[in-house]
Write an enzyme that holds these catalytic residues in place. Structure first.
Site, PDB file in Angstrom:
ATOM      1  N   THR A 240     -26.313  30.164 -30.813  1.00 22.28           N
ATOM      2  CA  THR A 240     -24.984  30.435 -31.375  1.00 22.28           C
ATOM      3  C   THR A 240     -23.973  29.354 -30.997  1.00 22.28           C
ATOM      4  O   THR A 240     -23.119  28.983 -31.800  1.00 22.28           O
ATOM      5  CB  THR A 240     -24.480  31.801 -30.855  1.00 22.28           C
ATOM      6  OG1 THR A 240     -25.342  32.812 -31.358  1.00 22.28           O
ATOM      7  CG2 THR A 240     -23.063  32.093 -31.290  1.00 22.28           C
TER       8      THR A 240
ATOM      9  N   THR B 144     -28.549  32.866 -26.550  1.00 24.36           N
ATOM     10  CA  THR B 144     -28.547  33.864 -25.487  1.00 24.36           C
ATOM     11  C   THR B 144     -29.652  34.909 -25.631  1.00 24.36           C
ATOM     12  O   THR B 144     -29.929  35.641 -24.688  1.00 24.36           O
ATOM     13  CB  THR B 144     -27.191  34.595 -25.452  1.00 24.36           C
ATOM     14  OG1 THR B 144     -26.974  35.209 -26.718  1.00 24.36           O
ATOM     15  CG2 THR B 144     -26.058  33.649 -25.125  1.00 24.36           C
ATOM     16  N   ASP B 145     -30.261  34.979 -26.829  1.00 24.21           N
ATOM     17  CA  ASP B 145     -31.215  36.073 -27.069  1.00 24.21           C
ATOM     18  C   ASP B 145     -32.384  36.074 -26.082  1.00 24.21           C
ATOM     19  O   ASP B 145     -32.853  37.133 -25.669  1.00 24.21           O
ATOM     20  CB  ASP B 145     -31.751  36.004 -28.503  1.00 24.21           C
ATOM     21  CG  ASP B 145     -30.707  36.421 -29.530  1.00 24.21           C
ATOM     22  OD1 ASP B 145     -29.613  36.841 -29.133  1.00 24.21           O
ATOM     23  OD2 ASP B 145     -31.003  36.333 -30.739  1.00 24.21           O
TER      24      ASP B 145
END
Ligand code: DAS
Length: 328
Positions: free
Chosen positions: A6, A83-84
């Site tokens: 992101t 971040t996943d």
């Protein structure tokens, strides 16, 4: 070392259906002029992808690049990614990087398209932590939202909040404030998992147990050619009595780790005596994940299996890593 996510995402065109990782690290660093007052930073575009597309092969290569940078004199390395899967990559890097130096993993929950984009602040804080003098072992940490979390305890706990990273079992190691890095606690180095051989990297499954489960998924795991499995049991490491035979049979063919689906605390070893309690499951050949959650236990088992050519040595290495997560 930028990997995408992101923090590097934008709309490729006015017609695009959504944002995709398309921005390079130079673009990000240019948006943080204050970074020059903290450290001399070299930006590397290592990958440009959603973090869910990363693999263990990528991480072994990334760890090699980090070792090279630290050998070449870098004080620390900041990894910028989606971040996943960040909690998994950070823990893998803690196990894989062999050179002393701070490794900080960060990302963003809001893209550069959104008001309140948290990428620049997270990267600036991450660089501060990576550049800070080290008085104790730091190893690999996650820095997000001005908090510093040990890689072994950090978890993504919210799908959108900038305060998503937490360490439910231990709390943060410290924080950043007014341009300073504050430490409140520290962790000891993890035990050596060994040197994973890329050609030996093989898939380890995670299976979460749920109310009313029967043994079908466990029995089918044995036929799916996984190198090992992590069972996310109830509470402190429990399973329904009706699946214990299947778990024992599975543990005879591949390493099976017992973790807790609660997301915090330890798997017990000496409390519950009923069939499917942790005493029974460990007696049937399952191996405790200790204070590691299932995702991190899977990382450690995957790397241990790739580092050793026999099950006994791999499980010994895994157990040493588990034991080193906490200390007396
Ligand atoms: N969820 C996104 C992120 O927070 C995408 C990803 O993980 O790559 O970065």
């Amino acid at each position: 070392m930028a990997l995408g996510g992101t923090i590097a995402s934008s709309l490729a065109s006015a017609e695009a259906r959504g944002i995709t990782p398309s921005l390079g690290v130079a673009n990000l660093l240019a948006s943080i002029p204050a970074i020059e007052t903290v450290a001399e930073v070299d930006g590397v575009d290592f990958r440009r992808m959603p973090s869910g597309d990363l693999t263990f092969v990528d991480l072994v290569e990334l760890a090699g690049r980090i070792d090279e940078a630290l050998h070449a004199g870098a004080h620390g390395v900041v990894v910028i990614q989606g971040t996943d899967t960040l909690e998994e990559t950070a823990f893998a890097l803690e196990l894989l990087v062999r050179t002393t130096g701070t490794v900080v993993v960060t990302g963003a929950m809001r893209s550069p398209n959104e008001v309140g984009h948290d990428g620049p602040a997270n990267v600036l804080a991450a660089v501060r932590v990576a550049a800070a003098p080290r008085s104790a072992h730091v190893g690999c940490v996650v820095v997000m939202n001005d908090e510093i979390h040990a890689a072994r305890f950090a978890r993504k706990t919210h799908s959108t909040s900038p305060a998503t990273f937490r360490s439910p079992s231990a709390g943060p190691l410290g924080w950043c404030v007014e341009g300073r890095v504050r430490w409140t606690s520290s962790v000891r180095p993890l035990a050596d998992v060994g040197r994973p051989v890329v050609a030996r990297l093989a898939a380890v499954a995670i299976l979460r147990l749920a109310l009313g489960d029967d043994a079908r998924l466990i029995e089918s795991l044995a036929r799916l050619d996984y190198a090992g499995a992590v069972i996310e049991g109830f509470g402190a490491g429990h399973a329904p009595a009706r699946v214990v035979d299947a778990l024992e049979t599975l543990a005879q063919s591949v390493p099976v780790v017992l973790a807790s689906r609660t997301g915090a605390g330890e798997v017990l070893s000496a409390t519950y005596g009923y069939p499917g309690g942790e005493i029974d499951l460990l007696h049937r050949g399952l191996v405790s994940s200790g204070a590691l959650d299932a995702l991190k236990a899977r990382v450690a088992l995957t790397l241990a299996l790739a580092a050793h050519d026999n099950r006994r040595d791999a499980l010994d290495a895994f157990a040493r890593v588990v034991a080193s997560v906490t200390h007396e």
